[in-house]
Write an enzyme that holds these catalytic residues in place. Structure first.
Site, mmCIF file in Angstrom:
data_model
loop_
_atom_site.group_PDB
_atom_site.id
_atom_site.type_symbol
_atom_site.label_atom_id
_atom_site.label_comp_id
_atom_site.label_asym_id
_atom_site.label_seq_id
_atom_site.Cartn_x
_atom_site.Cartn_y
_atom_site.Cartn_z
ATOM 1 N N HIS A 357 35.215 35.848 46.485
ATOM 2 C CA HIS A 357 35.903 35.978 45.202
ATOM 3 C C HIS A 357 35.700 37.306 44.515
ATOM 4 C CE1 HIS A 357 37.672 32.030 44.313
ATOM 5 N NE2 HIS A 357 36.756 31.595 45.164
ATOM 6 N N LYS A 545 40.672 35.990 28.557
ATOM 7 C CA LYS A 545 39.914 35.894 29.811
ATOM 8 C C LYS A 545 38.466 36.183 29.483
ATOM 9 C CE LYS A 545 42.659 39.188 31.521
ATOM 10 N NZ LYS A 545 42.988 38.764 32.858
ATOM 11 N N THR A 653 44.133 34.717 37.879
ATOM 12 C CA THR A 653 45.068 33.580 37.878
ATOM 13 C C THR A 653 45.719 33.459 36.513
ATOM 14 O OG1 THR A 653 43.183 32.148 37.400
ATOM 15 C CG2 THR A 653 43.982 32.196 39.684
HETATM 16 C C1 PLP Z 1 43.006 30.784 34.042
HETATM 17 C C2 PLP Z 1 41.760 30.799 33.259
HETATM 18 C C3 PLP Z 1 40.830 31.820 33.456
HETATM 19 C C4 PLP Z 1 41.054 32.962 34.425
HETATM 20 O O1 PLP Z 1 41.747 33.997 33.761
HETATM 21 P P1 PLP Z 1 41.843 35.468 34.375
HETATM 22 O O2 PLP Z 1 42.782 36.157 33.459
HETATM 23 O O3 PLP Z 1 42.403 35.324 35.762
HETATM 24 O O4 PLP Z 1 40.489 36.037 34.365
HETATM 25 C C5 PLP Z 1 39.663 31.808 32.711
HETATM 26 N N1 PLP Z 1 39.420 30.835 31.812
HETATM 27 C C6 PLP Z 1 40.307 29.841 31.582
HETATM 28 C C7 PLP Z 1 39.989 28.806 30.568
HETATM 29 C C8 PLP Z 1 41.497 29.784 32.302
HETATM 30 O O5 PLP Z 1 42.358 28.787 32.071
#
Ligand code: PLP
Length: 813
Positions: A357, A545, A653
């Site tokens: 990852h 994020k 994601t």
């Molecule tokens: C999708 C998600 C993340 C991941 O977000 P990134 O922008 O890919 O780092 C982190 N926390 C939550 C609560 C999420 O739903």
């Protein structure tokens, strides 16, 4: 129960009475939530039983997804959705004067993860079940999940997440399936007629109790299992107790149970604490013991049977946190089932597959030898043997090349290197986006790629479009279905037919109206929660994020400060009003990240209260980012900030969730952004900044001097200076660490290097937004080409390419 609305209503009222001895009028909203969820769980249980039974009878291969984190969020809404009961229940409840949304909001988020990695695991479970695949999760039932974040005076404060306070409706405790996990002690080998028998003595036993959570597939009868392990003990120190030392007796119990008490709140930055290593072995050992136990019941228990487990079982490890699955499976097969090393190794390797990852050097797990040896003596013996055999193979291949062998060894420099263990002990190693998988092959793991070229592959991440589009943005989903029919729900690639309507004025208007309604809802939430009034017609520009240097919230924040400076200098500056929305947690001990939060909040305080700005820009930091908050924020976003330093974000994601909801990405060529760009085309995304190759070349060969950039851009120089020159209403050294990371540490993440390109990209966003028809067409195209980023696509690639499992259609009996 659920044959008609009438029956549903009666059953619901009845459930309130039998559970709480209360009538509808007397019962609280929390009781109503429990009553509804209990009813739904009873429906699920029938299918769950059928699924388990038919898996047993069919003897089909099963996959077990081992992950230290599952960031599930709430389950009532998604279970109703997957069962196809949302409308039915919502209408039935409405007739009783109850709002389903309010009931859903009662549920505590299951926050058993930090961020992307844990949420990925949750999306995968949803897709596995919805594709009718026989696959299950294995993890830890943390007593306290991800901490609750409060913002006090601009700083992050952490509160314990007591998510089990009111009980958890969706779990089933399975005390009869408990297993024992052994820590510490001594291992003795005894030669019994040419065969070594292993004696593990004086160990500390921790009892692992499984709590099973049903994972409901969408529009099918499949219900899989997420098995979460809890450390409990019957141990009670009676000798101390009878000597009158009650505290000592209880202490021992708590120290044994501590194993599953807390989730470590560090994302991409593992803390090397013994307790964390203990957690890893705890759930890996418990999970494998229970899987092997079931296998023996179904497929036979002779050593010959066990040498073939890879034909019926696939074990996937989500990052290296469960990498002890390699030596633990070896231990079970050899010590408990009597297989030879060669047979056990063959089977283990063919059973286990591994997802990498991250390539951040600081995030690669390694454990001090003495810690592994002390806590897990048998594991250490086996890892040492794996390492010796592996190094012998390398010696054959690269005679005399000690440097190379040391660089690849599992045990080296006083540490056990978990990624090396995972690579050597598995048959498949995948990255999570094309660019990331290529960097693994060409750079970070090129040594291993040369030895095992066929093991390496890519599986670009995805998110469940059911939760992140159909459920989180049901109005948008409804419009999509009216335009192109409903088959996109089962086959998300079919969203592509929306492309034909990108310039359809009516569809544009309807999608715009939904976005506006979502923005209004978020604006109201912001006002209620924080007392900040934001203009719901401004551009909602969102970066939510984890807070991390490589994700570069600092770049966003410095650009906002620059925009503020320019507005102050020329108040008439003709820009589209914008609301900059942030949310995200910092690891507790991550000094820089915590100051980035304070920096953003300081900007908010200055900008939101300056009448000169005329409300043109606002800054909001929403506290306690979580799955539920994401479900509120993402459907309301116009702009998706995906601005990590190229090469550092393995996939992301969040970027996919925003795209599905019609936000336009401003992003770097990093992770899955590159594939999003490939799907939507350059006209439907705003890309800026260094490429991964350029960044990696700077890291390898140098050649970047931050001062060159700093001295050549007066706007940039001003905002960097403003960090420490007293311009901001904080103590003058408050943001020294940010300044230091940018200037003295030569800007490791190329924030200043990318600043001018980012500012230009933001101007492009500004002008694109002003052409509303054009913007709406871009939004529609983003939705249309998001099908590839459904985790249904990702999971089917894993199922075919790695796990070799096929669907089992569960009949309702
Ligand atoms: C999708 C998600 C993340 C991941 O977000 P990134 O922008 O890919 O780092 C982190 N926390 C939550 C609560 C999420 O739903």
């Amino acid at each position: 129960m659920l044959k008609s609305k009438q029956e549903f209503k009666e059953a619901f009222i009845n459930k309130l009475q039998t559970l709480f001895g209360q009538s509808l009028d007397e019962s609280s909203i929390a009781d109503k939530y429990v009553a509804l969820s209990t009813m739904i769980k009873e429906e699920i249980s029938k299918l769950w039983y059928q699924s388990n039974r038919q898996y047993r009878v069919s003897k089909e291969k099963q996959v077990y997804y081992f992950s230290m984190e599952f960031l599930l969020g709430r389950l009532l809404g998604s279970n109703l959705y997957n069962l196809g009961l949302t409308e039915f229940c919502s209408e039935g409840l409405k007739e009783l004067g109850i709002d389903l949304n309010e009931l859903e909001a009662v549920e505590h988020d299951a926050g058993l993860g930090n961020g992307g990695l844990g949420r990925l695991a949750a999306c995968f479970l949803d897709s596995i079940a919805s594709l009718q695949l026989p696959g299950h999760g294995c993890g830890i039932r943390y007593r306290h999940g991800m901490f609750e974040q409060k913002i006090v005076d601009g700083y992050q404060i952490e509160l314990p997440d007591n998510w089990l306070r009111d009980g958890y409706v969706w779990e089933v405790r399975k005390a009869d399936r408990a297993v024992t996990v052994k820590f510490g002690g001594h291992v003795r080998l005894e030669d019994q007629g040419g065969r070594y028998v292993v004696f593990h003595e004086n160990y500390e036993p921790v009892v692992a109790i499984p709590y099973d959570v049903p994972i409901v597939g969408a529009n099918c009868n499949t219900v899989n299992t997420l098995r979460l392990w809890s450390a409990e003990t019957n141990h009670f120190d009676f000798p101390s107790f009878s000597k009158g030392d009650f505290l000592k007796a209880v202490e021992k119990k708590y120290s044994l149970e501590a194993t599953s008490q807390i989730l470590y709140p560090d994302d991409n930055y593992p803390e090397g604490k013994t307790l964390r290593l203990k957690q890893q072995y705890f759930f890996v050992s418990a999970g494998l013991q229970s899987i092997i136990r079931r296998y023996k019941r179904t497929h036979g228990a002779t050593p010959d049977d066990l040498a073939k487990i890879h034909k019926k079982i696939a074990i996937h490890i989500n990052d290296t946190h469960p990498a002890l699955a390699v030596p633990e499976l070896m231990r079970i097969l050899m010590d408990e089932e009597g297989l030879s090393w060669e047979d056990a190794w063959n089977t283990t390797r063919q059973t286990i597959s591994y997802t990498n990852h991250t390539i951040l050097p600081e995030a690669l797990e390694k454990w001090p030898i003495e810690m592994v040896e002390r806590l897990l003596p048998r594991m250490y013996m086996i890892i040492r043997e794996i390492n010796e055999r592996f190094c012998a193979v390398l010696w054959e291949k690269y005679p005399g090349d000690w440097d190379k062998i040391r660089a690849m060894a599992i045990i080296a420099d006083g540490y056990v290197h978990m990624a090396h263990l995972a690579v050597v002990g598995s048959h498949s190693i995948n990255g999570v986006a094309e660019v990331h998988s290529n960097i693994l092959k060409k750079e970070v793991m090129s040594n291993f790629y040369q030895v095992y070229p066929y093991r390496f592959n890519n599986k670009t991440n995805g998110v469940t479009h059911r939760r992140w589009l159909a459920k989180a943005n049901s109005a948008l989903a409804g419009i999509i279905t009216e335009a192109i029919g409903s088959s996109w729900l089962a086959h998300p690639y079919e969203l592509a037919s929306l492309h034909r309507y990108a310039h359809d004025a009516e569809l544009q208007d309807r999608i715009k109206a939904v976005k506006q309604a979502n923005k209004n809802r978020l604006a109201q939430f912001i006002q209620e929660k924080m007392g900040i009034v934001v203009d719901p017609h401004s551009i909602f520009d969102v970066q939510v994020k984890r807070i991390h240097a490589y994700k570069r919230q600092t770049l966003n924040a410095l650009h906002i400060l620059d925009l503020y400076n320019r507005l102050k200098a020329s108040p008439g500056l003709d820009i589209e009003p914008r609301t900059f929305i942030f949310a995200g947690k910092s690891a507790t001990g991550y000094y820089l990240a915590k100051h980035i939060i304070k920096f953003i909040n300081t900007l908010a305080q200055v900008i939101n209260n300056d009448p000169d700005v005329g409300g043109k820009i606002k800054v909001v930091f929403l506290e306690n980012y979580s799955v539920s908050l994401a479900e509120l924020i993402i459907p309301a976003a116009d702009v998706s900030e995906q601005i990590s330093t190229a090469s550092r974000e393995a996939s992301g994601t969040g970027n996919m969730k925003f795209m599905m909801n019609g936000a336009i990405t401003i992003g770097t060529l990093d992770g899955a952004n590159i594939e999003i760009c490939d799907e939507v085309g350059n006209d439907n995304i705003v890309i800026f900044g260094l490429t991964a190759e350029e960044v990696l070349n700077y890291y390898k060969y140098g050649g970047y001097n931050v001062l060159d950039v700093y001295h050549n851009n007066p706007h940039l120089r001003l905002v960097v200076d403003q960090l420490t020159n007293g311009f901001l209403p904080v103590s003058p050294d408050e943001f020294n660490c940010i300044h230091h990371s940018l200037i003295r540490a030569n800007d490791e993440f190329f924030v200043l290097k990318d600043f001018a390109a980012y500012a230009e990209a933001q101007e492009k966003i500004n002008s694109l937004y002003r052409d509303s028809a054009h913007w709406q067409a871009m939004a529609i195209n983003n939705i249309a080409f998001s099908g590839r980023f459904s985790s249904d696509r990702t999971v089917s690639e894993y199922a075919i390419g790695i796990w070799r499992i096929k669907p089992v259609v569960i009949r309702e009996v």
